[in-house]
Motif scaffolding. Structure first.
Motif, PDB file in Angstrom:
ATOM      1  N   ALA A   1       0.813  -1.296  -0.028  1.00 20.81           N
ATOM      2  CA  ALA A   1      -0.053  -0.056   0.082  1.00 20.81           C
ATOM      3  C   ALA A   1       0.723   1.271  -0.007  1.00 20.81           C
ATOM      4  N   ASP A   2       2.014   1.300   0.658  1.00 21.56           N
ATOM      5  CA  ASP A   2       2.821   2.404   0.696  1.00 21.56           C
ATOM      6  C   ASP A   2       4.329   1.994   0.596  1.00 21.56           C
ATOM      7  N   PRO A   3       5.145   2.914   0.170  1.00 20.19           N
ATOM      8  CA  PRO A   3       6.694   2.860   0.393  1.00 20.19           C
ATOM      9  C   PRO A   3       6.992   2.573   1.459  1.00 20.19           C
ATOM     10  N   GLU A   4       8.382   2.062   1.819  1.00 22.77           N
ATOM     11  CA  GLU A   4       9.131   2.220   3.016  1.00 22.77           C
ATOM     12  C   GLU A   4       9.511   3.597   2.990  1.00 22.77           C
ATOM     13  N   PRO A   5      10.171   4.029   4.231  1.00 20.91           N
ATOM     14  CA  PRO A   5      10.465   5.396   4.243  1.00 20.91           C
ATOM     15  C   PRO A   5      11.813   6.143   3.557  1.00 20.91           C
ATOM     16  N   GLN A   6      12.646   4.981   3.188  1.00 24.05           N
ATOM     17  CA  GLN A   6      13.741   4.993   2.420  1.00 24.05           C
ATOM     18  C   GLN A   6      13.709   4.814   1.032  1.00 24.05           C
ATOM     19  N   ASP A   7      12.583   4.150   0.280  1.00 27.89           N
ATOM     20  CA  ASP A   7      12.426   3.871  -0.878  1.00 27.89           C
ATOM     21  C   ASP A   7      12.224   4.896  -1.745  1.00 27.89           C
ATOM     22  N   GLN A   8      12.912   4.661  -3.039  1.00 26.88           N
ATOM     23  CA  GLN A   8      12.667   5.662  -3.925  1.00 26.88           C
ATOM     24  C   GLN A   8      11.355   5.556  -4.832  1.00 26.88           C
ATOM     25  N   VAL A   9      10.592   6.449  -4.874  1.00 25.85           N
ATOM     26  CA  VAL A   9       9.162   6.214  -5.869  1.00 25.85           C
ATOM     27  C   VAL A   9       9.337   6.682  -7.118  1.00 25.85           C
ATOM     28  N   VAL A  10       8.896   5.773  -7.944  1.00 21.90           N
ATOM     29  CA  VAL A  10       9.232   5.843  -9.448  1.00 21.90           C
ATOM     30  C   VAL A  10       7.720   5.739  -9.996  1.00 21.90           C
ATOM     31  N   GLU A  11       6.962   6.658 -10.469  1.00 20.73           N
ATOM     32  CA  GLU A  11       5.743   6.798 -11.186  1.00 20.73           C
ATOM     33  C   GLU A  11       5.781   6.573 -12.846  1.00 20.73           C
ATOM     34  N   ILE A  12       5.303   5.804 -13.620  1.00 16.51           N
ATOM     35  CA  ILE A  12       5.431   5.605 -14.804  1.00 16.51           C
ATOM     36  C   ILE A  12       3.912   5.226 -15.288  1.00 16.51           C
ATOM     37  N   SER A  13       3.421   6.221 -16.044  1.00 12.20           N
ATOM     38  CA  SER A  13       2.096   6.369 -16.698  1.00 12.20           C
ATOM     39  C   SER A  13       1.284   5.643 -15.685  1.00 12.20           C
ATOM     40  N   GLY A  14       1.128   6.239 -14.522  1.00 12.22           N
ATOM     41  CA  GLY A  14       0.436   5.889 -13.311  1.00 12.22           C
ATOM     42  C   GLY A  14       0.510   4.695 -12.621  1.00 12.22           C
ATOM     43  N   THR A  15       1.604   4.081 -12.919  1.00 10.10           N
ATOM     44  CA  THR A  15       2.035   2.695 -12.388  1.00 10.10           C
ATOM     45  C   THR A  15       3.214   3.267 -11.318  1.00 10.10           C
ATOM     46  N   ARG A  16       3.040   2.753 -10.042  1.00  7.90           N
ATOM     47  CA  ARG A  16       3.881   3.144  -8.904  1.00  7.90           C
ATOM     48  C   ARG A  16       5.057   1.861  -8.725  1.00  7.90           C
ATOM     49  N   LEU A  17       6.197   2.233  -8.469  1.00  7.62           N
ATOM     50  CA  LEU A  17       7.162   1.368  -8.271  1.00  7.62           C
ATOM     51  C   LEU A  17       7.796   1.968  -6.936  1.00  7.62           C
ATOM     52  N   PHE A  18       8.115   1.145  -6.134  1.00  7.42           N
ATOM     53  CA  PHE A  18       9.017   1.429  -4.836  1.00  7.42           C
ATOM     54  C   PHE A  18      10.340   0.882  -4.626  1.00  7.42           C
ATOM     55  N   LEU A  19      11.438   1.525  -4.808  1.00  8.99           N
ATOM     56  CA  LEU A  19      12.748   0.900  -4.966  1.00  8.99           C
ATOM     57  C   LEU A  19      13.382   1.137  -3.475  1.00  8.99           C
ATOM     58  N   ASP A  20      14.014  -0.129  -2.968  1.00  8.04           N
ATOM     59  CA  ASP A  20      14.728  -0.040  -2.062  1.00  8.04           C
ATOM     60  C   ASP A  20      16.221   0.642  -2.459  1.00  8.04           C
ATOM     61  N   GLU A  21      17.090   1.027  -1.456  1.00  9.71           N
ATOM     62  CA  GLU A  21      18.180   1.636  -1.809  1.00  9.71           C
ATOM     63  C   GLU A  21      19.033   0.579  -3.165  1.00  9.71           C
ATOM     64  N   GLU A  22      19.207  -0.347  -2.512  1.00 14.39           N
ATOM     65  CA  GLU A  22      19.939  -1.482  -3.485  1.00 14.39           C
ATOM     66  C   GLU A  22      19.408  -1.601  -4.845  1.00 14.39           C
ATOM     67  N   ALA A  23      17.989  -2.015  -4.844  1.00 15.30           N
ATOM     68  CA  ALA A  23      17.241  -1.936  -6.077  1.00 15.30           C
ATOM     69  C   ALA A  23      17.475  -0.645  -6.873  1.00 15.30           C
ATOM     70  N   ALA A  24      17.331   0.536  -6.239  1.00 12.30           N
ATOM     71  CA  ALA A  24      17.311   1.670  -7.149  1.00 12.30           C
ATOM     72  C   ALA A  24      18.634   1.903  -7.840  1.00 12.30           C
ATOM     73  N   THR A  25      19.806   1.294  -7.303  1.00 12.50           N
ATOM     74  CA  THR A  25      21.191   1.363  -7.626  1.00 12.50           C
ATOM     75  C   THR A  25      21.008   0.495  -8.877  1.00 12.50           C
ATOM     76  N   ALA A  26      20.756  -0.872  -8.514  1.00 11.25           N
ATOM     77  CA  ALA A  26      20.788  -1.882  -9.460  1.00 11.25           C
ATOM     78  C   ALA A  26      20.056  -1.820 -10.798  1.00 11.25           C
ATOM     79  N   LEU A  27      18.933  -1.050 -10.532  1.00 13.02           N
ATOM     80  CA  LEU A  27      18.213  -0.677 -11.816  1.00 13.02           C
ATOM     81  C   LEU A  27      18.168   0.590 -12.644  1.00 13.02           C
ATOM     82  N   ASP A  28      19.004   1.381 -12.042  1.00 12.98           N
ATOM     83  CA  ASP A  28      19.088   2.639 -12.397  1.00 12.98           C
ATOM     84  C   ASP A  28      19.136   3.043 -13.994  1.00 12.98           C
ATOM     85  N   ASP A  29      19.907   2.051 -14.629  1.00 14.02           N
ATOM     86  CA  ASP A  29      20.005   2.377 -16.170  1.00 14.02           C
ATOM     87  C   ASP A  29      19.337   1.062 -16.797  1.00 14.02           C
ATOM     88  N   LYS A  30      18.240   0.745 -16.277  1.00 15.83           N
ATOM     89  CA  LYS A  30      17.922  -0.731 -16.969  1.00 15.83           C
ATOM     90  C   LYS A  30      16.440  -0.402 -17.302  1.00 15.83           C
TER      91      LYS A  30
END
Length: 99
Positions: free
Chosen positions: A49-78
């Protein structure tokens, strides 16, 4: 920044809407305790329902993704792709972004 294919956008939106009634729900992508075979981050997903406090929130065409720090780094250019097999199981694939 992470981008999604049209398939991934549609599948993530469907997953989130079926598993949560929260208006700001999204798919959380987070690292697991066990690294992948190559020593890199192993990632898992869950609808929340909600991101964790440190999650990066990415919204693409109304779709919300919550990325923890490692996921945000690993997926940055993907690019995240998704598919559904004949039995209804969802699978995700991470691909390099084409310049």
């Amino acid at each position: 920044m992470l981008t999604l294919t049209d398939n991934a956008t549609a599948i993530v939106s469907t997953l989130v809407s079926r598993q949560s009634e929260a208006p700001d729900a999204g798919l959380r992508i987070h690292s697991t305790a066990t690294p992948g075979a190559d020593g890199g981050a192993r990632l898992a997903v869950l609808v929340t329902a909600d991101p964790e406090p440190q999650d990066q929130v990415v919204e693409i065409s109304g779709t919300r993704l919550f990325l923890d720090e490692e996921a945000a780094t690993a997926l940055d250019d993907k690019v995240l792709d998704a598919g559904v097999d004949d039995e209804g199981a969802v699978s995700f694939a991470v691909m390099p972004k084409v310049a």
